[in-house]
Design a protein around this motif. Structure first.
Motif, PDB file in Angstrom:
ATOM      1  N   SER A   1       7.990   9.500 -13.480  1.00 58.77           N
ATOM      2  CA  SER A   1       7.218  10.529 -12.257  1.00 58.77           C
ATOM      3  C   SER A   1       6.415  11.456 -13.203  1.00 58.77           C
ATOM      4  N   THR A   2       5.570  11.589 -12.155  1.00 59.90           N
ATOM      5  CA  THR A   2       4.687  12.947 -12.581  1.00 59.90           C
ATOM      6  C   THR A   2       5.460  14.320 -12.651  1.00 59.90           C
ATOM      7  N   ASN A   3       5.516  14.797 -13.806  1.00 57.81           N
ATOM      8  CA  ASN A   3       6.460  15.981 -13.881  1.00 57.81           C
ATOM      9  C   ASN A   3       5.307  17.173 -14.434  1.00 57.81           C
ATOM     10  N   ALA A   4       5.960  18.466 -14.813  1.00 53.28           N
ATOM     11  CA  ALA A   4       5.238  19.430 -15.653  1.00 53.28           C
ATOM     12  C   ALA A   4       4.787  19.049 -16.751  1.00 53.28           C
ATOM     13  N   GLY A   5       5.322  17.981 -17.414  1.00 54.21           N
ATOM     14  CA  GLY A   5       5.024  17.642 -18.754  1.00 54.21           C
ATOM     15  C   GLY A   5       6.416  17.395 -19.854  1.00 54.21           C
ATOM     16  N   LYS A   6       7.331  18.043 -19.448  1.00 55.96           N
ATOM     17  CA  LYS A   6       8.567  18.003 -19.841  1.00 55.96           C
ATOM     18  C   LYS A   6       9.632  18.321 -19.253  1.00 55.96           C
ATOM     19  N   PHE A   7      11.263  18.180 -19.491  1.00 58.89           N
ATOM     20  CA  PHE A   7      12.255  18.934 -19.188  1.00 58.89           C
ATOM     21  C   PHE A   7      13.055  19.206 -20.300  1.00 58.89           C
ATOM     22  N   VAL A   8      14.035  19.791 -19.853  1.00 61.54           N
ATOM     23  CA  VAL A   8      15.020  20.828 -20.923  1.00 61.54           C
ATOM     24  C   VAL A   8      16.358  20.264 -20.541  1.00 61.54           C
TER      25      VAL A   8
ATOM     26  N   GLY B   1       0.782  -1.082  -0.075  1.00 64.55           N
ATOM     27  CA  GLY B   1       0.144  -0.096  -0.030  1.00 64.55           C
ATOM     28  C   GLY B   1       0.758   1.272   0.165  1.00 64.55           C
ATOM     29  N   SER B   2       2.082   1.112   0.146  1.00 66.20           N
ATOM     30  CA  SER B   2       3.046   2.497   0.447  1.00 66.20           C
ATOM     31  C   SER B   2       4.038   2.535  -0.865  1.00 66.20           C
ATOM     32  N   LEU B   3       3.790   1.592  -1.937  1.00 62.11           N
ATOM     33  CA  LEU B   3       4.472   1.695  -3.197  1.00 62.11           C
ATOM     34  C   LEU B   3       4.946   3.076  -3.788  1.00 62.11           C
ATOM     35  N   ASN B   4       3.771   3.865  -3.742  1.00 65.37           N
ATOM     36  CA  ASN B   4       3.969   4.950  -4.328  1.00 65.37           C
ATOM     37  C   ASN B   4       4.978   6.179  -3.578  1.00 65.37           C
ATOM     38  N   TYR B   5       4.789   5.920  -1.988  1.00 66.11           N
ATOM     39  CA  TYR B   5       5.663   6.736  -1.173  1.00 66.11           C
ATOM     40  C   TYR B   5       7.023   6.284  -1.424  1.00 66.11           C
ATOM     41  N   ILE B   6       7.029   4.911  -1.589  1.00 67.42           N
ATOM     42  CA  ILE B   6       8.673   4.560  -1.893  1.00 67.42           C
ATOM     43  C   ILE B   6       9.299   4.782  -3.267  1.00 67.42           C
ATOM     44  N   GLU B   7       8.343   4.813  -4.064  1.00 65.56           N
ATOM     45  CA  GLU B   7       8.707   5.296  -5.237  1.00 65.56           C
ATOM     46  C   GLU B   7       9.122   6.891  -5.400  1.00 65.56           C
ATOM     47  N   LEU B   8       8.278   7.583  -4.591  1.00 64.83           N
ATOM     48  CA  LEU B   8       8.532   9.084  -4.314  1.00 64.83           C
ATOM     49  C   LEU B   8      10.016   9.127  -3.807  1.00 64.83           C
ATOM     50  N   ASP B   9      10.224   8.427  -2.699  1.00 56.92           N
ATOM     51  CA  ASP B   9      11.479   8.653  -1.978  1.00 56.92           C
ATOM     52  C   ASP B   9      12.790   8.438  -2.874  1.00 56.92           C
ATOM     53  N   LYS B  10      12.590   7.167  -3.864  1.00 53.86           N
ATOM     54  CA  LYS B  10      13.553   7.234  -4.840  1.00 53.86           C
ATOM     55  C   LYS B  10      13.664   8.611  -5.846  1.00 53.86           C
ATOM     56  N   GLU B  11      12.518   8.816  -6.238  1.00 54.93           N
ATOM     57  CA  GLU B  11      12.586   9.912  -7.320  1.00 54.93           C
ATOM     58  C   GLU B  11      13.174  11.196  -6.652  1.00 54.93           C
ATOM     59  N   VAL B  12      12.767  11.410  -5.322  1.00 52.39           N
ATOM     60  CA  VAL B  12      13.558  12.574  -4.697  1.00 52.39           C
ATOM     61  C   VAL B  12      15.026  12.573  -4.697  1.00 52.39           C
ATOM     62  N   ALA B  13      15.526  11.498  -4.368  1.00 53.50           N
ATOM     63  CA  ALA B  13      16.611  11.379  -4.293  1.00 53.50           C
ATOM     64  C   ALA B  13      17.538  11.536  -5.681  1.00 53.50           C
ATOM     65  N   ILE B  14      16.904  11.110  -6.953  1.00 56.80           N
ATOM     66  CA  ILE B  14      17.225  11.136  -8.349  1.00 56.80           C
ATOM     67  C   ILE B  14      17.432  12.586  -8.539  1.00 56.80           C
ATOM     68  N   TYR B  15      16.334  13.561  -8.096  1.00 57.38           N
ATOM     69  CA  TYR B  15      16.061  14.649  -8.435  1.00 57.38           C
ATOM     70  C   TYR B  15      17.282  15.634  -7.969  1.00 57.38           C
ATOM     71  N   HIS B  16      17.791  15.260  -6.676  1.00 64.91           N
ATOM     72  CA  HIS B  16      18.840  15.957  -5.959  1.00 64.91           C
ATOM     73  C   HIS B  16      20.238  15.581  -6.573  1.00 64.91           C
ATOM     74  N   ILE B  17      20.458  14.687  -7.369  1.00 61.59           N
ATOM     75  CA  ILE B  17      21.716  14.299  -8.040  1.00 61.59           C
ATOM     76  C   ILE B  17      21.816  14.581  -9.477  1.00 61.59           C
ATOM     77  N   ASN B  18      20.646  15.071  -9.985  1.00 60.00           N
ATOM     78  CA  ASN B  18      20.561  15.505 -11.439  1.00 60.00           C
ATOM     79  C   ASN B  18      21.047  16.769 -11.636  1.00 60.00           C
ATOM     80  N   ASN B  19      22.141  17.242 -11.303  1.00 59.47           N
ATOM     81  CA  ASN B  19      22.928  18.474 -11.548  1.00 59.47           C
ATOM     82  C   ASN B  19      23.893  18.450 -12.645  1.00 59.47           C
ATOM     83  N   PHE B  20      24.176  19.372 -13.869  1.00 61.08           N
ATOM     84  CA  PHE B  20      24.999  19.391 -14.582  1.00 61.08           C
ATOM     85  C   PHE B  20      25.928  20.701 -14.875  1.00 61.08           C
TER      86      PHE B  20
END
Length: 374
Positions: A239-246, A196-215
């Motif tokens: 992940s649910t985003n604003a629709g695109k990334f650049v 029942g908490s799979l979405n929150y586990i997925e969110l935990d993973k994606e938040v970590a990815i967000y923080h390391i995706n710097n160029f």
């Protein structure tokens, strides 16, 4: 999942449109090869392993709770049973089994009978994600299971294995014990208790990815740019985003694009709330009685030894004991198949150091047929 890549006129900007996050399927669907697909892509167990590796909170809980399930291992006052456990290397196997049981909700063992078929000679752990169930027979029992080292690779050999049944040991000395406790809405495959908490586990993973995706600035070669875009697409397209990334590249600071951020009110507080909410929901999914047991401080709780002892007692009774019952039923079935008594215990571990609570021990006098292959 539809995606479109647009290139800027200057050739130094890639725009990738993304669809929204779609939760993975864990449906059970017949394939055309005799086994039952687990999920639309037949890779739901692999998805659970990926979550275990990708979410720090979830992974730590799985590791700790599986250690609690294993406890201090199995032992027996019966010398013959103790010798058999040593021959099987059972404690090493149970450590792996306990982790599979926690991550996947079930586990699998390869059972090899002796040459004279009088007893079980070997008991080997098989990674749960490598097994798929065959279709049930006319009395709703599964006679065959299918093994593949890598279900993503269509070239990998798929091996049929007979379901554990001591009555068939003469013709089938190699069998598989597939343990799958009851799960509502499922027949062939178990489900983990945290589903029942799979979405929150997925969110935990994606938040970590967000923080390391710097160029860093600079324009890599086109091949490298394509690789970078593909890596980001693979990581973020779910992940649910604003629709695109650049993605932009620039070797001259004067030519770099300027981005005007839209300020978010109390962004730091929102992130703090998100982090706390994710952790709380993952803890609830794992049925954690008190986060302090796992080193997480909770406001309003002192985390005293007495409070921890009470929490540990509740967690043991509500979570650990039912898991250990599954292990004990399975071990008893193996001993029964070897014409040996089910005289053994799973030794409890001290969940709270220096606790005055007596250490509980667990008897294994149970119904040996209860957890045979369903």
């Amino acid at each position: 999942m539809a995606k479109a890549v647009k290139k800027s006129k200057g050739g130094n900007m890639d725009v990738l449109n993304l669809s929204q996050y779609t939760p993975p399927s864990y449906d059970e669907n017949p394939s055309n090869r005799g086994y039952i697909d687990y999920g639309d892509d037949n890779l739901f167990p692999q998805y659970l392993v990926n979550l275990y590796k990708s979410s720090a909170t979830h992974g730590a809980l799985c590791n700790t709770i599986s250690q609690m399930i294993f406890g201090d291992g199995v032992s027996s006052s019966d010398p013959n049973v103790a010798i058999k456990f040593e021959e099987w290397g059972l404690n090493d196997t149970l450590r792996k089994v306990a982790l599979d049981l926690k991550i996947q909700g079930g586990f699998a063992l390869e059972i090899i009978f002796s040459l004279d078929r009088s007893s079980i000679h070997e008991v080997k752990h098989i990674p749960f994600e490598t097994i798929r169930a065959g279709e049930a027979n006319e009395i709703d029992e599964v006679d065959l299971y299918f093994y593949s080292r890598d279900w993503e690779d269509g070239r990998e050999e798929i091996v049929e294995m007979t379901a554990f049944d001591p009555d068939r040991k003469l013709d089938h000395p190699h069998q598989i014990m597939y343990v799958k406790p009851f799960s509502p809405g499922s027949f062939y495959y178990p489900k983990p208790d945290y589903i029942g908490s799979l979405n929150y586990i997925e969110l935990d993973k994606e938040v970590a990815i967000y923080h390391i995706n710097n160029f860093k600035n600079g324009v890599p070669a086109q091949d490298e740019r394509n690789r970078i875009r593909q890596d980001i697409e693979r990581q973020l397209s779910g992940s649910t985003n604003a629709g695109k990334f650049v993605i932009t590249y620039s070797d001259d600071p004067a030519r770099k694009p300027d981005f005007e951020p839209f300020p978010v009110s109390d962004a730091d507080k929102q992130y703090e709330f998100l982090s706390r909410e994710v952790t709380d929901k993952i803890m609830i999914g794992h049925r954690v009685v008190s986060p302090a047991m796992f080193g997480v401080k909770t406001e309003g709780q002192l985390g005293s030894t007495q409070e921890l002892a009470i929490a540990a007692g509740l967690f043991t009774k509500q979570v650990i004991n039912p898991y250990q019952r599954i292990l004990k039923d399975s071990i008893a079935s193996l001993l029964h198949a070897s014409d040996m008594s089910a005289n053994f215990v799973i030794n409890a571990m001290d969940l709270v150091p220096e606790s005055t609570e007596p250490k509980s021990r667990f008897s294994a006098e149970i119904d040996v047929d209860k957890y045979h292959n369903a």
